[in-house]
Design a protein around this motif. Structure first.
Motif, PDB file in Angstrom:
ATOM      1  N   PRO A 325       0.804  -1.226   0.000  1.00  0.00           N
ATOM      2  CA  PRO A 325       0.000   0.000   0.000  1.00  0.00           C
ATOM      3  C   PRO A 325       0.837   1.276   0.000  1.00  0.00           C
ATOM      4  CG  PRO A 325      -0.049  -1.027   2.165  1.00  0.00           C
ATOM      5  CD  PRO A 325       0.639  -1.990   1.254  1.00  0.00           C
ATOM      6  N   ALA A 326       2.126   1.171   0.319  1.00  0.00           N
ATOM      7  CA  ALA A 326       3.044   2.309   0.283  1.00  0.00           C
ATOM      8  C   ALA A 326       4.435   1.751  -0.017  1.00  0.00           C
ATOM      9  CB  ALA A 326       3.039   3.058   1.612  1.00  0.00           C
ATOM     10  N   PRO A 327       5.348   2.578  -0.531  1.00  0.00           N
ATOM     11  CA  PRO A 327       6.667   2.055  -0.913  1.00  0.00           C
ATOM     12  C   PRO A 327       7.429   1.387   0.228  1.00  0.00           C
ATOM     13  CG  PRO A 327       6.320   4.233  -1.864  1.00  0.00           C
ATOM     14  CD  PRO A 327       5.179   3.992  -0.929  1.00  0.00           C
ATOM     15  N   THR A 328       7.167   1.795   1.463  1.00  0.00           N
ATOM     16  CA  THR A 328       7.894   1.222   2.607  1.00  0.00           C
ATOM     17  C   THR A 328       7.040   0.272   3.434  1.00  0.00           C
ATOM     18  OG1 THR A 328       7.292   3.135   3.957  1.00  0.00           O
ATOM     19  CG2 THR A 328       9.413   3.237   2.778  1.00  0.00           C
ATOM     20  N   VAL A 329       5.912  -0.164   2.888  1.00  0.00           N
ATOM     21  CA  VAL A 329       4.996  -1.035   3.631  1.00  0.00           C
ATOM     22  C   VAL A 329       4.646  -2.266   2.801  1.00  0.00           C
ATOM     23  CG1 VAL A 329       2.732  -1.233   4.727  1.00  0.00           C
ATOM     24  CG2 VAL A 329       4.000   0.916   4.871  1.00  0.00           C
ATOM     25  N   GLN A 330       4.809  -3.441   3.402  1.00  0.00           N
ATOM     26  CA  GLN A 330       4.338  -4.688   2.823  1.00  0.00           C
ATOM     27  C   GLN A 330       3.332  -5.303   3.796  1.00  0.00           C
ATOM     28  OE1 GLN A 330       8.229  -6.666   2.427  1.00  0.00           O
ATOM     29  NE2 GLN A 330       7.784  -6.878   0.241  1.00  0.00           N
ATOM     30  N   VAL A 344       7.347  -2.727   7.888  1.00  0.00           N
ATOM     31  CA  VAL A 344       7.552  -1.302   7.627  1.00  0.00           C
ATOM     32  C   VAL A 344       9.047  -1.027   7.624  1.00  0.00           C
ATOM     33  CG1 VAL A 344       7.048   1.044   8.399  1.00  0.00           C
ATOM     34  CG2 VAL A 344       5.372  -0.786   8.795  1.00  0.00           C
ATOM     35  N   THR A 345       9.530  -0.379   6.567  1.00  0.00           N
ATOM     36  CA  THR A 345      10.969  -0.148   6.426  1.00  0.00           C
ATOM     37  C   THR A 345      11.325   1.330   6.284  1.00  0.00           C
ATOM     38  OG1 THR A 345      10.761  -0.571   4.045  1.00  0.00           O
ATOM     39  CG2 THR A 345      11.421  -2.424   5.438  1.00  0.00           C
ATOM     40  N   GLY A 346      10.374   2.213   6.540  1.00  0.00           N
ATOM     41  CA  GLY A 346      10.646   3.648   6.474  1.00  0.00           C
ATOM     42  C   GLY A 346       9.392   4.428   6.809  1.00  0.00           C
ATOM     43  N   ASP A 347       9.438   5.744   6.603  1.00  0.00           N
ATOM     44  CA  ASP A 347       8.304   6.597   6.957  1.00  0.00           C
ATOM     45  C   ASP A 347       7.031   6.104   6.284  1.00  0.00           C
ATOM     46  OD1 ASP A 347      10.239   8.012   8.228  1.00  0.00           O
ATOM     47  OD2 ASP A 347      10.051   9.830   7.018  1.00  0.00           O
ATOM     48  N   GLY A 389      -5.374   3.209  16.631  1.00  0.00           N
ATOM     49  CA  GLY A 389      -5.851   3.453  15.265  1.00  0.00           C
ATOM     50  C   GLY A 389      -4.723   3.526  14.253  1.00  0.00           C
ATOM     51  N   THR A 390      -4.671   4.601  13.482  1.00  0.00           N
ATOM     52  CA  THR A 390      -3.629   4.750  12.469  1.00  0.00           C
ATOM     53  C   THR A 390      -2.285   5.044  13.138  1.00  0.00           C
ATOM     54  OG1 THR A 390      -5.194   5.526  10.809  1.00  0.00           O
ATOM     55  CG2 THR A 390      -2.871   6.043  10.455  1.00  0.00           C
ATOM     56  N   LEU A 391      -1.293   4.245  12.777  1.00  0.00           N
ATOM     57  CA  LEU A 391       0.046   4.394  13.334  1.00  0.00           C
ATOM     58  C   LEU A 391       0.951   5.076  12.312  1.00  0.00           C
ATOM     59  CD1 LEU A 391       0.472   0.822  14.893  1.00  0.00           C
ATOM     60  CD2 LEU A 391      -0.374   2.904  16.008  1.00  0.00           C
ATOM     61  N   ALA A 392       1.677   6.086  12.754  1.00  0.00           N
ATOM     62  CA  ALA A 392       2.645   6.782  11.909  1.00  0.00           C
ATOM     63  C   ALA A 392       4.045   6.314  12.293  1.00  0.00           C
ATOM     64  CB  ALA A 392       2.527   8.290  12.073  1.00  0.00           C
ATOM     65  N   PHE A 393       4.772   5.785  11.328  1.00  0.00           N
ATOM     66  CA  PHE A 393       6.140   5.309  11.534  1.00  0.00           C
ATOM     67  C   PHE A 393       7.104   6.333  10.947  1.00  0.00           C
ATOM     68  CE2 PHE A 393       3.410   1.640  11.479  1.00  0.00           C
ATOM     69  CZ  PHE A 393       3.955   0.755  12.393  1.00  0.00           C
TER      70      PHE A 393
END
Length: 406
Positions: A325-330, A344-347, A389-393
């Motif tokens: 769903p995002a470049p740093t998320v699988q 998660v591998t980045g912001d 809820g939504t987590l920001a890394f």
């Protein structure tokens, strides 16, 4: 709310003495370290690092039991965390095993309770009333496993390669292998599934001729060379050294032999027979302890019960491919509600709708939710309550997030 948790690796004999410590930056115990459990399973519940953060509770199991709303129920039942996250490090083969469906688990658990079999009895199959689907994500450069039945045609090719190797010996003994081929022949009134079931039952029950077959296959597999099945023959040699005389040595040839590369994953649903052979990975499963074994173990093997849960269909290697769903998320999401795994591998941002456990395997990050935030560094893990809820890394690192399925 973010609550820091920790645990001590389980010292099973097949574990590595260094892989988990090397990954997480901890001090090796000097014993095999096979599995680090992160969750609320009563077999090894995670410790709460600072009990003051959790109303004085010493373990995640105790804290959740005191306030079941922390889990929002889930497949394991209200007040129970429905998944268990592990770091698994195998230096030798685990037992061949399979797990029941939810219906089979409930029926088996109630049946054994009615028979008065103690939960800790050696011959107890069902320790709880829940299914145990699972997945494994490879962290090491390679991760080796057996998983699911291969096609009969491929298995016959393997046996023919063994027959060729046997014929090159000074004293060939083809009869046991010919018996195996005969068992693998699809009956005119049956199916490939029937042939696999009959063959598997004959082997696992140590039927007529099986001990001789196991010895022969153990002896000649190192001599066989097909190019295509060299990994299978090498695995036979490894298993013969670890479990001499075990029928699982021959059973391994009926199964898919897979080598994952780092970053690849497998999903093992109910009924899939499998065994991890070697490697380091993140394992995520439903929070159950129902294991039906089928060889490569000194533990209890209940042949009829295992046969009742196995899926004998030939299947391809059950890779679990992620969405991104995002470049740093699988996101690795199997077809069950019990769990999914996020890497998660980045912001990035990711929304969780239930309880979660975060584990950092490299670098460091901050995680910010709707209520609070925390920093997490290599080797650390946190339980995350649902209201975040939504987590920001944010940061440079790798965090694995286990949570419930959608």
């Amino acid at each position: 709310m973010f609550v820091k948790i920790a645990n001590t690796p389980r010292p099973y004999a097949w574990g590595s003495t260094s892989a988990i410590a090397d990954l997480l930056g901890t001090t090796p115990s000097g014993e095999p370290e096979a599995e680090l459990w992160l969750g609320a399973h009563p077999g090894s519940p995670s410790r709460i690092v600072d009990p003051a953060e959790a109303e004085g509770s010493a373990t995640l199991l105790d804290w959740i039991a005191a306030d079941p709303a922390k889990t929002l129920g889930g497949a394991a039942g209200a007040g129970q965390l429905p998944f268990l996250l592990k770091v698994l490090a195998a230096s030798s083969a685990l037992s061949l095993q399979a797990h029941p469906t939810p219906e089979q688990a409930l029926e088996g658990f109630e049946r054994e309770n009615a028979l008065g079999i103690p939960l800790d009895a050696r011959n107890r199959n069902y320790k709880d009333a829940f299914a145990k689907p699972e997945m494994i994500f490879a962290l090491s450069e390679t991760f080796d496993a057996l998983c699911g039945f291969r096609s009969l045609d491929e298995t016959r090719e393997i046996v023919h390669a063994l027959l060729d190797a046997d014929q090159r010996r000074e004293d060939p003994q083809p009869q046991p292998l010919e018996d195996l081929l005969a068992a693998l022949s699809t009956p005119s009134t049956g199916s490939a599934d029937d042939a696999l079931r009959t063959t598997f039952e004959w082997l696992l029950s140590n039927g007529a001729g099986v001990p001789t077959l196991v010895r022969l296959v153990s002896d000649i597999a190192p001599l066989a060379s097909s190019g295509r099945f060299d990994r299978e023959f090498a695995t036979v040699g490894d298993l013969a050294r670890e479990y001499p005389g075990d029928p699982g040595i021959v059973i391994s040839l009926l199964l898919n032999r897979v080598t994952l590369s780092a970053g690849e994953a497998l999903y093992l649903p109910a009924g899939n027979i499998h065994a991890y052979l070697q490697g380091l990975g993140v394992e995520l499963m439903a929070a159950s302890d129902n294991v039906l074994r089928g060889g490569l173990t000194p533990k209890y093997v209940d042949v009829p019960e295992l046969l009742s849960v196995l899926d004998f269909r030939a299947v391809p290697v059950p890779y679990l491919h992620p969405s991104t769903p995002a470049p740093t998320v699988q996101v690795f999401q199997p077809d069950v509600p019990d769990f999914l795994l996020v890497r998660v591998t980045g912001d990035a941002g990711y929304r969780v709708d239930g309880p979660a456990i975060a584990l950092c395997t490299a670098g460091a990050m901050t995680i910010t939710g709707a209520v609070s935030s925390t920093s997490i560094a290599r080797g650390e893990s946190f339980f995350v309550t649902p209201e975040e809820g939504t987590l920001a890394f944010r940061g440079e690192g790798t965090v694995f997030l286990a949570t419930t399925g959608e």
